[in-house]
Motif scaffolding. Structure first.
Motif, mmCIF file in Angstrom:
data_model
loop_
_atom_site.group_PDB
_atom_site.id
_atom_site.type_symbol
_atom_site.label_atom_id
_atom_site.label_comp_id
_atom_site.label_asym_id
_atom_site.label_seq_id
_atom_site.Cartn_x
_atom_site.Cartn_y
_atom_site.Cartn_z
ATOM 1 N N HIS A 1 6.324 15.393 4.422
ATOM 2 C CA HIS A 1 6.765 15.986 2.691
ATOM 3 C C HIS A 1 5.623 16.424 2.320
ATOM 4 O O HIS A 1 5.419 17.881 1.810
ATOM 5 C CB HIS A 1 7.465 15.045 1.937
ATOM 6 N N ILE B 1 5.795 13.945 -4.750
ATOM 7 C CA ILE B 1 6.690 13.988 -3.854
ATOM 8 C C ILE B 1 8.069 13.621 -4.601
ATOM 9 O O ILE B 1 8.142 13.322 -5.841
ATOM 10 C CB ILE B 1 6.745 12.667 -2.814
ATOM 11 N N LYS C 1 2.546 11.673 -10.069
ATOM 12 C CA LYS C 1 1.992 13.201 -9.811
ATOM 13 C C LYS C 1 2.871 14.380 -9.493
ATOM 14 O O LYS C 1 2.657 15.508 -9.667
ATOM 15 C CB LYS C 1 0.844 13.162 -9.094
ATOM 16 N N GLY C 2 4.150 14.142 -9.383
ATOM 17 C CA GLY C 2 5.124 15.131 -9.071
ATOM 18 C C GLY C 2 4.813 15.667 -7.821
ATOM 19 O O GLY C 2 5.340 16.726 -7.413
ATOM 20 N N TRP D 1 2.058 -3.854 -7.073
ATOM 21 C CA TRP D 1 3.236 -4.162 -6.474
ATOM 22 C C TRP D 1 3.593 -5.816 -5.687
ATOM 23 O O TRP D 1 4.589 -6.081 -5.695
ATOM 24 C CB TRP D 1 3.374 -3.038 -5.319
ATOM 25 N N ARG E 1 4.502 20.801 1.422
ATOM 26 C CA ARG E 1 4.274 21.183 0.129
ATOM 27 C C ARG E 1 2.721 21.801 0.200
ATOM 28 O O ARG E 1 2.158 22.186 -0.829
ATOM 29 C CB ARG E 1 4.438 19.862 -0.961
ATOM 30 N N ARG F 1 0.892 -1.239 0.048
ATOM 31 C CA ARG F 1 -0.039 -0.082 -0.033
ATOM 32 C C ARG F 1 0.740 1.325 0.250
ATOM 33 O O ARG F 1 0.614 2.311 -0.809
ATOM 34 C CB ARG F 1 -0.993 -0.116 1.055
ATOM 35 N N VAL F 2 1.910 1.288 0.901
ATOM 36 C CA VAL F 2 2.642 2.318 0.824
ATOM 37 C C VAL F 2 3.438 2.687 -0.286
ATOM 38 O O VAL F 2 3.765 3.692 -0.793
ATOM 39 C CB VAL F 2 3.685 2.382 1.993
ATOM 40 N N LYS F 3 3.927 1.527 -0.985
ATOM 41 C CA LYS F 3 4.669 1.505 -2.341
ATOM 42 C C LYS F 3 3.671 1.995 -3.225
ATOM 43 O O LYS F 3 4.020 2.883 -4.272
ATOM 44 C CB LYS F 3 5.070 0.106 -2.918
ATOM 45 N N ALA F 4 2.326 1.827 -3.096
ATOM 46 C CA ALA F 4 1.367 2.214 -4.168
ATOM 47 C C ALA F 4 1.060 3.692 -4.250
ATOM 48 O O ALA F 4 1.118 4.341 -4.993
ATOM 49 C CB ALA F 4 0.022 1.539 -3.901
ATOM 50 N N LEU F 5 1.079 4.127 -2.637
ATOM 51 C CA LEU F 5 0.857 5.592 -2.617
ATOM 52 C C LEU F 5 2.152 6.322 -3.101
ATOM 53 O O LEU F 5 1.954 7.322 -3.890
ATOM 54 C CB LEU F 5 0.701 5.918 -1.002
ATOM 55 N N GLU F 6 3.310 5.724 -2.882
ATOM 56 C CA GLU F 6 4.531 6.399 -3.244
ATOM 57 C C GLU F 6 4.436 6.667 -4.927
ATOM 58 O O GLU F 6 4.959 7.421 -5.427
ATOM 59 C CB GLU F 6 5.781 5.670 -2.967
ATOM 60 N N SER F 7 4.097 5.407 -5.677
ATOM 61 C CA SER F 7 4.106 5.591 -6.945
ATOM 62 C C SER F 7 3.024 6.454 -7.643
ATOM 63 O O SER F 7 3.397 7.359 -8.414
ATOM 64 C CB SER F 7 3.378 4.191 -7.569
ATOM 65 N N VAL F 8 1.692 6.730 -7.069
ATOM 66 C CA VAL F 8 1.132 7.658 -7.217
ATOM 67 C C VAL F 8 1.270 9.008 -7.093
ATOM 68 O O VAL F 8 1.322 10.030 -8.052
ATOM 69 C CB VAL F 8 -0.373 7.598 -6.491
ATOM 70 N N LEU F 9 2.081 9.235 -6.114
ATOM 71 C CA LEU F 9 2.417 10.635 -5.737
ATOM 72 C C LEU F 9 3.660 11.048 -6.476
ATOM 73 O O LEU F 9 4.001 12.281 -6.751
ATOM 74 C CB LEU F 9 2.834 10.623 -4.169
ATOM 75 N N MET G 1 6.572 10.757 3.878
ATOM 76 C CA MET G 1 5.557 11.314 2.886
ATOM 77 C C MET G 1 4.457 11.960 3.152
ATOM 78 O O MET G 1 4.255 13.198 2.582
ATOM 79 C CB MET G 1 4.849 9.965 2.002
ATOM 80 N N LEU H 1 -2.760 -0.575 -7.569
ATOM 81 C CA LEU H 1 -1.351 -0.421 -7.596
ATOM 82 C C LEU H 1 -0.912 -1.368 -6.394
ATOM 83 O O LEU H 1 0.405 -1.924 -6.716
ATOM 84 C CB LEU H 1 -1.020 1.070 -7.351
ATOM 85 N N GLN H 2 -1.305 -1.451 -5.340
ATOM 86 C CA GLN H 2 -1.099 -2.235 -4.373
ATOM 87 C C GLN H 2 -1.023 -3.757 -4.850
ATOM 88 O O GLN H 2 0.187 -4.358 -4.474
ATOM 89 C CB GLN H 2 -1.889 -1.914 -3.183
#
Lengths: 216, 99
Positions: B16, A46, A43-44, B78, B20, A32-40, B13, B74-75
């Motif tokens: 951060h 993070i 979208k530029g 992964w 922002r 889930r954290v990887k998924a959030l990281e990918s989305v963010l 995150m 996406l989850q």
């Protein structure tokens, strides 16, 4: 199959699930954290490098030592103590410790009559800039609910028994306002410098679940 | 301090994104509090970072940054990528055989 794996097949006592131990697997949370990281990232929103810097800062540079220095300075310098009393946010920032969340700080001073205890009943608001990340018990429902209802009982569980006539004030943190307990300076420390004094100030003493003194 | 690396990443995150200006810290505290107070949460606070991740997901959905279906797919992607990646190689999303 690796040689290592082959050897294990002859070990009949081995747990069956062992075969999968070396496989890559993401838990739901990890994925889930990887998924959030990918989305963010897509979208530029993070920058993965900035994320690494924040993790490293919180793991290595920010911790209760920051708060201990604030306390030691308050003990040694009456002007600083007064500043801390009237504008803790500015006094603490003058030592280079500023909150990333723009939160305000309030210093609450223990006295012979009053002991202060900090909690966040809402979630786990905590003065990160001076204490680092909160301990697990601070975030646990048991502490969050009982610190308000039965502070004396909670302190006893931490091994801190206060005299019956000592008042306990409980401060409930919010997203905007965080508290730092300034413990009483231990007796017999008149000759100590600020660094040595800071050694006497534990994280728990600045939350209020302990008092200052040499570590047991 | 962090039980596992993903907890540190989720924490960072959030810090951060707040810096922002994506959300205010009060908005964040409210989202986290909502998760922490859901029935069935661990008494000892051991699922605290699960709450954290749920709050962050919820806030991002609420802000229109991503929808829940995208996040969930996406989850799963992964997870497939992790299983398809040989041990010792970096896990990349592109390793998901269904992508």
């Amino acid at each position: 199959m690796s040689a290592d794996h082959h050897e294990h097949e002859h070990d009949h006592d081995h747990h069956h699930g062992h075969d999968h131990q070396h496989d890559n697997r993401y838990s739901d949370m990890q994925a889930r954290v990887k998924a959030l990281e990918s989305v963010l990232t897509e979208k530029g929103l993070i920058d993965p490098k900035a994320i690494d810097v924040i993790v490293e800062t919180y793991e290595t540079k920010i911790g209760p030592r920051n708060g201990a220095r604030v306390v030691a300075k308050a003990w040694s310098d009456p002007d600083f103590a007064e500043w801390l009393r009237t504008d803790a946010t500015a006094a603490i920032a003058s030592l280079g410790y500023t909150g990333r969340q723009g939160e305000h700080m309030r210093a609450v001073f223990n006295t012979p009559d009053t002991h202060n205890l900090v909690v966040c009943t809402l979630c786990s608001c905590y003065p990160w800039a001076v204490l680092g990340l909160p301990p697990v018990w601070y975030k646990a429902p048991a502490y969050r609910s009982r610190a308000v209802i039965d502070p004396r009982g909670v302190l006893a569980e931490f091994g801190l028994t206060l005299p019956e006539d000592k008042k306990i004030r409980v401060w409930d943190s919010t997203a905007e306002l965080r508290y730092l307990v300034i413990p009483e300076r231990p007796e017999g420390t008149e000759d100590l410098g600020e660094e040595a004094l800071a050694d006497l100030v534990s994280r728990d003493a600045m939350i209020g679940t302990a008092i200052a003194g040499p570590r047991p | 301090m962090f039980p596992e690396p993903w907890a540190a990443e989720a924490f960072a995150m959030t810090v951060h994104l707040h810096e922002r200006g994506l959300f205010s810290w009060s908005e964040w505290a409210e989202a986290l509090s909502g998760e922490v107070h859901k029935p069935g949460r661990a008494e000892d606070g051991s699922d605290y970072f699960d709450c954290w991740v749920a709050a962050l997901s919820g806030l991002l959905v609420g802000k229109g940054v991503a929808d829940s279906e995208t996040i969930l797919s996406l989850q799963q992607s992964w997870q497939r990528a992790a299983e398809a990646t040989p041990h010792g190689r970096p896990i990349e999303l592109a390793n998901d055989p269904l992508r």
